[in-house]
Design a protein around this motif. Structure first.
Motif, mmCIF file in Angstrom:
data_model
loop_
_atom_site.group_PDB
_atom_site.id
_atom_site.type_symbol
_atom_site.label_atom_id
_atom_site.label_comp_id
_atom_site.label_asym_id
_atom_site.label_seq_id
_atom_site.Cartn_x
_atom_site.Cartn_y
_atom_site.Cartn_z
ATOM 1 N N PRO A 190 -25.391 44.201 3.796
ATOM 2 C CA PRO A 190 -25.994 45.210 2.916
ATOM 3 C C PRO A 190 -25.556 45.072 1.450
ATOM 4 O O PRO A 190 -26.347 45.338 0.541
ATOM 5 C CB PRO A 190 -25.530 46.546 3.491
ATOM 6 N N TRP A 191 -24.322 44.648 1.193
ATOM 7 C CA TRP A 191 -23.870 44.487 -0.190
ATOM 8 C C TRP A 191 -24.535 43.291 -0.852
ATOM 9 O O TRP A 191 -24.835 43.324 -2.046
ATOM 10 C CB TRP A 191 -22.348 44.386 -0.272
ATOM 11 N N PHE A 192 -24.793 42.243 -0.112
ATOM 12 C CA PHE A 192 -25.541 41.105 -0.647
ATOM 13 C C PHE A 192 -26.942 41.565 -1.030
ATOM 14 O O PHE A 192 -27.449 41.257 -2.116
ATOM 15 C CB PHE A 192 -25.613 39.968 0.386
ATOM 16 N N GLN A 193 -27.574 42.317 -0.151
ATOM 17 C CA GLN A 193 -28.925 42.811 -0.405
ATOM 18 C C GLN A 193 -28.954 43.758 -1.601
ATOM 19 O O GLN A 193 -29.844 43.668 -2.457
ATOM 20 C CB GLN A 193 -29.479 43.499 0.841
ATOM 21 N N ALA A 194 -27.965 44.653 -1.683
ATOM 22 C CA ALA A 194 -27.898 45.592 -2.810
ATOM 23 C C ALA A 194 -27.692 44.847 -4.128
ATOM 24 O O ALA A 194 -28.308 45.177 -5.148
ATOM 25 C CB ALA A 194 -26.768 46.598 -2.590
ATOM 26 N N THR A 195 -26.854 43.829 -4.106
ATOM 27 C CA THR A 195 -26.607 43.037 -5.308
ATOM 28 C C THR A 195 -27.861 42.287 -5.728
ATOM 29 O O THR A 195 -28.183 42.200 -6.924
ATOM 30 C CB THR A 195 -25.438 42.058 -5.069
ATOM 31 N N LEU A 196 -28.594 41.770 -4.774
ATOM 32 C CA LEU A 196 -29.830 41.056 -5.072
ATOM 33 C C LEU A 196 -30.881 42.001 -5.670
ATOM 34 O O LEU A 196 -31.527 41.670 -6.675
ATOM 35 C CB LEU A 196 -30.366 40.401 -3.794
ATOM 36 N N VAL A 197 -31.034 43.181 -5.076
ATOM 37 C CA VAL A 197 -31.983 44.169 -5.605
ATOM 38 C C VAL A 197 -31.552 44.594 -7.008
ATOM 39 O O VAL A 197 -32.378 44.696 -7.924
ATOM 40 C CB VAL A 197 -32.102 45.380 -4.656
ATOM 41 N N ASP A 198 -30.262 44.814 -7.211
ATOM 42 C CA ASP A 198 -29.743 45.183 -8.525
ATOM 43 C C ASP A 198 -30.073 44.105 -9.557
ATOM 44 O O ASP A 198 -30.520 44.403 -10.669
ATOM 45 C CB ASP A 198 -28.228 45.398 -8.440
ATOM 46 N N ALA A 199 -29.866 42.849 -9.195
ATOM 47 C CA ALA A 199 -30.150 41.744 -10.111
ATOM 48 C C ALA A 199 -31.632 41.720 -10.466
ATOM 49 O O ALA A 199 -31.998 41.589 -11.645
ATOM 50 C CB ALA A 199 -29.728 40.415 -9.488
ATOM 51 N N TYR A 200 -32.503 41.861 -9.481
ATOM 52 C CA TYR A 200 -33.936 41.790 -9.761
ATOM 53 C C TYR A 200 -34.429 42.982 -10.565
ATOM 54 O O TYR A 200 -35.325 42.832 -11.405
ATOM 55 C CB TYR A 200 -34.746 41.569 -8.479
ATOM 56 N N PHE A 201 -33.850 44.157 -10.374
ATOM 57 C CA PHE A 201 -34.209 45.285 -11.240
ATOM 58 C C PHE A 201 -33.755 45.014 -12.671
ATOM 59 O O PHE A 201 -34.457 45.349 -13.629
ATOM 60 C CB PHE A 201 -33.614 46.593 -10.723
ATOM 61 N N GLY A 202 -32.606 44.379 -12.835
ATOM 62 C CA GLY A 202 -32.150 43.975 -14.172
ATOM 63 C C GLY A 202 -33.093 42.957 -14.792
ATOM 64 O O GLY A 202 -33.411 43.028 -15.986
ATOM 65 N N PHE A 203 -33.558 42.001 -13.996
ATOM 66 C CA PHE A 203 -34.513 41.008 -14.489
ATOM 67 C C PHE A 203 -35.792 41.697 -14.971
ATOM 68 O O PHE A 203 -36.334 41.375 -16.028
ATOM 69 C CB PHE A 203 -34.879 39.987 -13.413
ATOM 70 N N LEU A 204 -36.286 42.648 -14.175
ATOM 71 C CA LEU A 204 -37.513 43.356 -14.548
ATOM 72 C C LEU A 204 -37.305 44.213 -15.790
ATOM 73 O O LEU A 204 -38.203 44.319 -16.634
ATOM 74 C CB LEU A 204 -38.020 44.197 -13.377
ATOM 75 N N ALA A 205 -36.134 44.828 -15.921
ATOM 76 C CA ALA A 205 -35.840 45.626 -17.114
ATOM 77 C C ALA A 205 -35.836 44.735 -18.356
ATOM 78 O O ALA A 205 -36.394 45.096 -19.404
ATOM 79 C CB ALA A 205 -34.495 46.342 -16.960
ATOM 80 N N ILE A 246 -38.285 34.233 -15.268
ATOM 81 C CA ILE A 246 -37.181 35.179 -15.085
ATOM 82 C C ILE A 246 -36.960 35.470 -13.605
ATOM 83 O O ILE A 246 -35.820 35.506 -13.140
ATOM 84 C CB ILE A 246 -37.432 36.471 -15.894
ATOM 85 N N LEU A 247 -38.041 35.652 -12.852
ATOM 86 C CA LEU A 247 -37.886 35.950 -11.423
ATOM 87 C C LEU A 247 -37.354 34.756 -10.641
ATOM 88 O O LEU A 247 -36.646 34.928 -9.649
ATOM 89 C CB LEU A 247 -39.208 36.446 -10.841
ATOM 90 N N LEU A 248 -37.687 33.540 -11.077
ATOM 91 C CA LEU A 248 -37.200 32.349 -10.362
ATOM 92 C C LEU A 248 -35.823 31.885 -10.842
ATOM 93 O O LEU A 248 -35.024 31.392 -10.043
ATOM 94 C CB LEU A 248 -38.202 31.200 -10.510
ATOM 95 N N LEU A 249 -35.564 32.014 -12.128
ATOM 96 C CA LEU A 249 -34.326 31.467 -12.697
ATOM 97 C C LEU A 249 -33.327 32.529 -13.144
ATOM 98 O O LEU A 249 -32.200 32.192 -13.510
ATOM 99 C CB LEU A 249 -34.657 30.551 -13.882
ATOM 100 N N GLY A 250 -33.735 33.786 -13.161
ATOM 101 C CA GLY A 250 -32.814 34.872 -13.490
ATOM 102 C C GLY A 250 -32.182 34.736 -14.858
ATOM 103 O O GLY A 250 -32.865 34.554 -15.868
ATOM 104 N N ASN A 251 -30.854 34.817 -14.890
ATOM 105 C CA ASN A 251 -30.121 34.807 -16.149
ATOM 106 C C ASN A 251 -30.248 33.496 -16.908
ATOM 107 O O ASN A 251 -30.046 33.472 -18.122
ATOM 108 C CB ASN A 251 -28.643 35.134 -15.909
ATOM 109 N N ILE A 252 -30.594 32.417 -16.245
ATOM 110 C CA ILE A 252 -30.837 31.158 -16.946
ATOM 111 C C ILE A 252 -32.048 31.326 -17.862
ATOM 112 O O ILE A 252 -31.997 30.999 -19.055
ATOM 113 C CB ILE A 252 -31.050 29.995 -15.946
ATOM 114 N N ALA A 253 -33.140 31.853 -17.337
ATOM 115 C CA ALA A 253 -34.340 32.083 -18.150
ATOM 116 C C ALA A 253 -34.092 33.163 -19.197
ATOM 117 O O ALA A 253 -34.554 33.051 -20.338
ATOM 118 C CB ALA A 253 -35.518 32.474 -17.258
ATOM 119 N N MET A 254 -33.358 34.196 -18.828
ATOM 120 C CA MET A 254 -33.095 35.278 -19.774
ATOM 121 C C MET A 254 -32.267 34.788 -20.958
ATOM 122 O O MET A 254 -32.559 35.123 -22.113
ATOM 123 C CB MET A 254 -32.416 36.439 -19.056
ATOM 124 N N ALA A 255 -31.257 33.982 -20.698
ATOM 125 C CA ALA A 255 -30.455 33.428 -21.787
ATOM 126 C C ALA A 255 -31.300 32.487 -22.631
ATOM 127 O O ALA A 255 -31.185 32.473 -23.867
ATOM 128 C CB ALA A 255 -29.230 32.702 -21.233
#
Length: 113
Positions: free
Chosen positions: A40-55, A77-86
């Motif tokens: 559940p913590w892995f899932q929560a962290t993943l959801v948290d990351a994707y909400f950050g990506f969308l924000a 952003i959805l595929l690369l996350g913080n790499i694309a954001m940076a």
């Protein structure tokens, strides 16, 4: 301030690329253990990351004028996350002079005439 932010986002990009390559050589993404992905913590962290990506994408959508650019950055952003954001942050930071204000980075530029 602009120089600091350029260095800051370049460090994030370098760190994320290093960790992603390192992790990929250690364990490919498609071979993650079930014990990890069902936690559940892995899932929560993943959801948290994707909400950050969308924000973050809300700012990108505001800055970009074309639907194609918005769509491309959303996928990146959805595929690369913080790499694309940076990468996006660096692109915007290098579009302004080093003595520009942070406002010049954050606001949408008017179309060139």
């Amino acid at each position: 301030m602009i120089w600091f932010l350029r260095i800051f986002f370049a460090a994030i990009l370098a760190g994320m690329l290093f960790m992603t390559v390192r992790a990929s050589f250690e364990t490919p993404l498609w071979q993650l253990p079930n014990a990890l992905t069902s936690d559940p913590w892995f899932q929560a962290t993943l959801v948290d990351a994707y909400f950050g990506f969308l924000a973050f994408f809300v700012w990108v959508a505001y800055k970009e004028r074309s639907a194609a650019a918005r769509g491309g950055w959303l996928v990146a952003i959805l595929l690369l996350g913080n790499i694309a954001m940076a990468g996006y942050a660096l692109r915007e930071l290098f579009r302004v002079p080093a003595d520009a204000s942070i406002t010049d980075v954050l606001i949408r530029r008017e179309a060139m005439t």
